[in-house]
Design an enzyme around this catalytic site. Structure first.
Site, PDB file in Angstrom:
ATOM      1  CE1 TYR A  67      -6.133   4.754  -8.312  1.00 18.66           C
ATOM      2  CE2 TYR A  67      -5.754   2.415  -8.036  1.00 18.66           C
ATOM      3  CZ  TYR A  67      -5.389   3.720  -7.789  1.00 18.66           C
ATOM      4  OH  TYR A  67      -4.282   3.987  -7.025  1.00 18.66           O
ATOM      5  CG  ASN A 102       0.028  -7.993  -5.754  1.00 21.87           C
ATOM      6  OD1 ASN A 102       0.879  -7.103  -5.647  1.00 21.87           O
ATOM      7  ND2 ASN A 102       0.345  -9.240  -6.069  1.00 21.87           N
ATOM      8  CG  HIS A 119      -1.115  -1.718   0.150  1.00 17.78           C
ATOM      9  ND1 HIS A 119       0.095  -1.969  -0.462  1.00 17.78           N
ATOM     10  CD2 HIS A 119      -0.813  -1.334   1.412  1.00 17.78           C
ATOM     11  CE1 HIS A 119       1.069  -1.734   0.407  1.00 17.78           C
ATOM     12  NE2 HIS A 119       0.543  -1.346   1.547  1.00 17.78           N
ATOM     13  N   GLY A 195       7.988 -11.744  -5.229  1.00 16.83           N
ATOM     14  CA  GLY A 195       7.762 -10.654  -6.187  1.00 16.83           C
ATOM     15  C   GLY A 195       7.498  -9.310  -5.571  1.00 16.83           C
ATOM     16  CB  THR A 196       7.427  -7.627  -2.632  1.00 14.72           C
ATOM     17  OG1 THR A 196       7.319  -6.273  -2.159  1.00 14.72           O
ATOM     18  CG2 THR A 196       8.099  -8.497  -1.596  1.00 14.72           C
ATOM     19  CB  ALA A 239       6.621 -15.892  -9.154  1.00 16.19           C
TER      20      ALA A 239
HETATM   21  C1  BV8 Z   1       1.461   4.732   5.606  1.00 16.35           C
HETATM   22  C2  BV8 Z   1      -2.336   0.500  -3.603  1.00 16.35           C
HETATM   23  C3  BV8 Z   1       1.205   5.956   7.633  1.00 16.35           C
HETATM   24  C4  BV8 Z   1      -2.538   1.508  -4.652  1.00 16.35           C
HETATM   25  C5  BV8 Z   1      -0.114   0.941  -2.771  1.00 16.35           C
HETATM   26  C6  BV8 Z   1       7.173  10.280   2.875  1.00 16.35           C
HETATM   27  C7  BV8 Z   1       5.950  10.956   2.969  1.00 16.35           C
HETATM   28  C8  BV8 Z   1       4.767  10.267   3.240  1.00 16.35           C
HETATM   29  C9  BV8 Z   1       4.772   8.890   3.382  1.00 16.35           C
HETATM   30  C10 BV8 Z   1       5.987   8.226   3.287  1.00 16.35           C
HETATM   31  C11 BV8 Z   1       7.176   8.909   3.052  1.00 16.35           C
HETATM   32  N1  BV8 Z   1       8.182   8.004   3.011  1.00 16.35           N
HETATM   33  C12 BV8 Z   1       7.680   6.761   3.211  1.00 16.35           C
HETATM   34  C13 BV8 Z   1       6.349   6.881   3.401  1.00 16.35           C
HETATM   35  C14 BV8 Z   1       5.412   5.774   3.648  1.00 16.35           C
HETATM   36  C15 BV8 Z   1       4.787   5.329   2.324  1.00 16.35           C
HETATM   37  C16 BV8 Z   1       5.848   4.661   1.460  1.00 16.35           C
HETATM   38  O1  BV8 Z   1       6.257   3.557   1.748  1.00 16.35           O
HETATM   39  N2  BV8 Z   1       6.296   5.352   0.391  1.00 16.35           N
HETATM   40  C17 BV8 Z   1       7.288   4.757  -0.502  1.00 16.35           C
HETATM   41  C18 BV8 Z   1       7.042   5.238  -1.938  1.00 16.35           C
HETATM   42  C19 BV8 Z   1       8.667   5.138   0.013  1.00 16.35           C
HETATM   43  N3  BV8 Z   1       3.761   4.387   2.692  1.00 16.35           N
HETATM   44  C20 BV8 Z   1       2.498   4.814   2.870  1.00 16.35           C
HETATM   45  O2  BV8 Z   1       2.126   5.946   2.653  1.00 16.35           O
HETATM   46  C21 BV8 Z   1       1.547   3.769   3.433  1.00 16.35           C
HETATM   47  N4  BV8 Z   1       0.820   4.332   4.516  1.00 16.35           N
HETATM   48  O3  BV8 Z   1       2.649   4.646   5.770  1.00 16.35           O
HETATM   49  O4  BV8 Z   1       0.592   5.297   6.541  1.00 16.35           O
HETATM   50  C22 BV8 Z   1       1.410   7.389   7.203  1.00 16.35           C
HETATM   51  C23 BV8 Z   1       0.337   8.265   7.269  1.00 16.35           C
HETATM   52  C24 BV8 Z   1       0.538   9.602   6.906  1.00 16.35           C
HETATM   53  C25 BV8 Z   1       1.793  10.062   6.474  1.00 16.35           C
HETATM   54  C26 BV8 Z   1       2.861   9.163   6.392  1.00 16.35           C
HETATM   55  C27 BV8 Z   1       2.681   7.822   6.740  1.00 16.35           C
HETATM   56  C28 BV8 Z   1       0.535   3.344   2.393  1.00 16.35           C
HETATM   57  C29 BV8 Z   1       1.237   2.687   1.237  1.00 16.35           C
HETATM   58  C30 BV8 Z   1       0.221   2.032   0.327  1.00 16.35           C
HETATM   59  C31 BV8 Z   1       0.299   2.629  -1.065  1.00 16.35           C
HETATM   60  N5  BV8 Z   1      -0.564   1.859  -1.957  1.00 16.35           N
HETATM   61  N6  BV8 Z   1      -0.929   0.187  -3.510  1.00 16.35           N
HETATM   62  C32 BV8 Z   1      -2.248   0.959  -6.013  1.00 16.35           C
HETATM   63  O5  BV8 Z   1      -1.752  -0.193  -6.147  1.00 16.35           O
HETATM   64  O6  BV8 Z   1      -2.552   1.685  -6.952  1.00 16.35           O
HETATM   65  S1  BV8 Z   1       1.541   0.662  -2.884  1.00 16.35           S
HETATM   66  C33 BV8 Z   1       1.848  -0.319  -4.226  1.00 16.35           C
HETATM   67  O7  BV8 Z   1       3.242  -0.202  -4.470  1.00 16.35           O
HETATM   68  C34 BV8 Z   1       1.658  -1.794  -3.989  1.00 16.35           C
HETATM   69  O8  BV8 Z   1       0.548  -2.064  -3.176  1.00 16.35           O
HETATM   70  C35 BV8 Z   1       2.947  -2.258  -3.364  1.00 16.35           C
HETATM   71  O9  BV8 Z   1       2.950  -2.098  -1.979  1.00 16.35           O
HETATM   72  C36 BV8 Z   1       3.910  -1.283  -3.955  1.00 16.35           C
HETATM   73  C37 BV8 Z   1       4.595  -1.942  -5.126  1.00 16.35           C
HETATM   74  O10 BV8 Z   1       5.575  -2.726  -4.569  1.00 16.35           O
HETATM   75  P1  BV8 Z   1       5.760  -4.218  -5.095  1.00 16.35           P
HETATM   76  O11 BV8 Z   1       4.490  -4.961  -4.954  1.00 16.35           O
HETATM   77  O12 BV8 Z   1       6.958  -4.716  -4.410  1.00 16.35           O
HETATM   78  O13 BV8 Z   1       6.001  -4.046  -6.643  1.00 16.35           O
HETATM   79  P2  BV8 Z   1       7.314  -3.484  -7.364  1.00 16.35           P
HETATM   80  O14 BV8 Z   1       6.970  -3.211  -8.788  1.00 16.35           O
HETATM   81  O15 BV8 Z   1       7.928  -2.408  -6.515  1.00 16.35           O
HETATM   82  O16 BV8 Z   1       8.321  -4.716  -7.314  1.00 16.35           O
HETATM   83  C38 BV8 Z   1       8.041  -5.882  -8.077  1.00 16.35           C
HETATM   84  C39 BV8 Z   1       9.081  -6.891  -7.650  1.00 16.35           C
HETATM   85  O17 BV8 Z   1       8.809  -8.112  -8.321  1.00 16.35           O
HETATM   86  C40 BV8 Z   1      10.508  -6.484  -8.029  1.00 16.35           C
HETATM   87  O18 BV8 Z   1      11.371  -6.769  -6.941  1.00 16.35           O
HETATM   88  C41 BV8 Z   1      10.831  -7.370  -9.242  1.00 16.35           C
HETATM   89  O19 BV8 Z   1      12.198  -7.719  -9.262  1.00 16.35           O
HETATM   90  C42 BV8 Z   1       9.977  -8.585  -8.935  1.00 16.35           C
HETATM   91  N7  BV8 Z   1       9.520  -9.331 -10.105  1.00 16.35           N
HETATM   92  C43 BV8 Z   1       9.122  -8.843 -11.315  1.00 16.35           C
HETATM   93  N8  BV8 Z   1       8.704  -9.872 -12.101  1.00 16.35           N
HETATM   94  C44 BV8 Z   1       8.820 -11.018 -11.360  1.00 16.35           C
HETATM   95  C45 BV8 Z   1       9.344 -10.680 -10.092  1.00 16.35           C
HETATM   96  N9  BV8 Z   1       9.589 -11.606  -9.140  1.00 16.35           N
HETATM   97  C46 BV8 Z   1       9.296 -12.892  -9.431  1.00 16.35           C
HETATM   98  N10 BV8 Z   1       8.804 -13.293 -10.622  1.00 16.35           N
HETATM   99  C47 BV8 Z   1       8.552 -12.395 -11.602  1.00 16.35           C
HETATM  100  N11 BV8 Z   1       8.059 -12.804 -12.790  1.00 16.35           N
END
Ligand code: BV8
Ligand code: ZN
Length: 250
Positions: A67, A102, A119, A195-196, A239
């Site tokens: 981090y 973010n 987050h 961008g998500t 973006a």
């Molecule tokens: C919760 C901080 C209740 C840290 C982050 C099974 C077991 C346990 C849990 C789960 C499970 N299944 C699902 C879950 C829930 C889980 C989850 O969603 N898991 C996912 C992997 C399936 N969620 C959680 O655990 C959340 N809490 O649910 O609590 C709970 C309690 C107990 C037990 C269960 C549930 C907490 C989630 C928070 C995690 N922390 N971030 C850190 O950053 O280090 S997540 C992190 O990843 C980000 O914050 C963000 O949310 C995510 C990344 O996503 P994006 O931002 O969308 O980025 P990504 O790279 O994916 O996409 C980029 C996009 O931009 C693409 O579409 C691309 O095409 C586009 N792009 C690229 N370049 C450009 C562009 N667009 C425009 N212009 C450009 N130039």
């Protein structure tokens, strides 16, 4: 009119706009996204290894070092034209809010005011044991290279280890942040989702919640991420090209 022209017109007449942003809005500032195949953070690190309380328990120095490294990347990055468009739009007499996934501070450094960090933020730290928020000193922020293991500093109150002030997987989102986000998303005219990839819940539910609250949703992404619903516009592109044009064309 095409989607871009329609979206620009809708934005022009909107009174209350929420920008819902993900890693893609910071990509052109040089901060890797999570799912980019080559540079994405996921491909270098396994999130289940690093983005969980369990990983921190097993190896606090690795997680803290990672981090610190990401914080250094963030400090070397600059807000881009997309961040700046959002901040400038707020000067045009309409209500503009940011709900971001973010943990970087580029929206703040672009001048945006009303920001909800779903987050958490790399700018904050707290105690892993007693949760006391703690300001970090410049010395505590030093990291020299990617992957360096740095033992986390200790809490001034209980001597527990400090952790980043962010939400890890399986951790609940900060209550206040989720509540504020829901109030804003349910009450806006337009939600611009930038961008998500819409994978991580509950944040990923936000565009759907906006649509069900009768808002118009405008997606800005290099990929098609639309939900194929009415009142939705999908603007494919970077973006930094799409957002400024959305305002200039209107
Ligand atoms: C919760 C901080 C209740 C840290 C982050 C099974 C077991 C346990 C849990 C789960 C499970 N299944 C699902 C879950 C829930 C889980 C989850 O969603 N898991 C996912 C992997 C399936 N969620 C959680 O655990 C959340 N809490 O649910 O609590 C709970 C309690 C107990 C037990 C269960 C549930 C907490 C989630 C928070 C995690 N922390 N971030 C850190 O950053 O280090 S997540 C992190 O990843 C980000 O914050 C963000 O949310 C995510 C990344 O996503 P994006 O931002 O969308 O980025 P990504 O790279 O994916 O996409 C980029 C996009 O931009 C693409 O579409 C691309 O095409 C586009 N792009 C690229 N370049 C450009 C562009 N667009 C425009 N212009 C450009 N130039
Ligand atoms: Zn403590």
């Amino acid at each position: 009119m095409n989607d871009k022209e329609n979206a620009a017109k809708i934005l022009k007449h909107a009174k209350k706009v929420v920008f819902f942003t993900g890693a893609g809005i910071s990509a052109e500032s040089g901060i890797p996204t999570f799912r980019d195949s080559l540079t994405g953070l996921w491909s270098k690190y396994d999130p289940s290894r690093l983005e969980t309380a369990q990983a921190f328990r097993e190896n606090p120095a690795l997680v803290w070092g990672w981090y610190l490294w990401r914080r250094r990347q963030m400090s070397e990055a600059l807000p881009n034209a997309a961040h700046l468009m959002i901040s400038n739009l707020a000067e045009t007499g309409r209500e503009v809010y940011v709900v971001t996934q973010n943990i970087d501070n580029l929206h703040e450094r672009a001048g945006s005011q009303n920001i909800v960090h779903l987050h958490g933020s790399l700018m904050s730290a707290k105690c892993f044991s007693c949760h006391r928020p703690t300001e970090l000193t410049p010395e505590q922020l030093v990291v020299s290279r990617e992957g360096e293991e740095v033992p986390p500093p200790r809490c001034g109150r209980c001597n527990g280890r400090l952790r980043p002030g962010i939400v890890w997987f399986k951790e609940d989102l900060p209550k206040g942040a989720w509540k504020s986000a829901m109030r804003l998303v349910r009450d806006c005219d337009v939600l611009v989702s930038v961008g998500t990839s819409g994978i991580v819940t509950p944040a990923a539910d936000i565009p759907e919640i906006a649509l069900s609250s009768k808002a118009v949703v405008i997606h800005v992404n290099i990929d098609d991420v639309s939900l194929e619903e009415p009142n939705e516009y999908m603007l494919i592109g970077k973006a930094c090209s799409v957002l400024p044009a959305l305002w200039n064309d209107s």
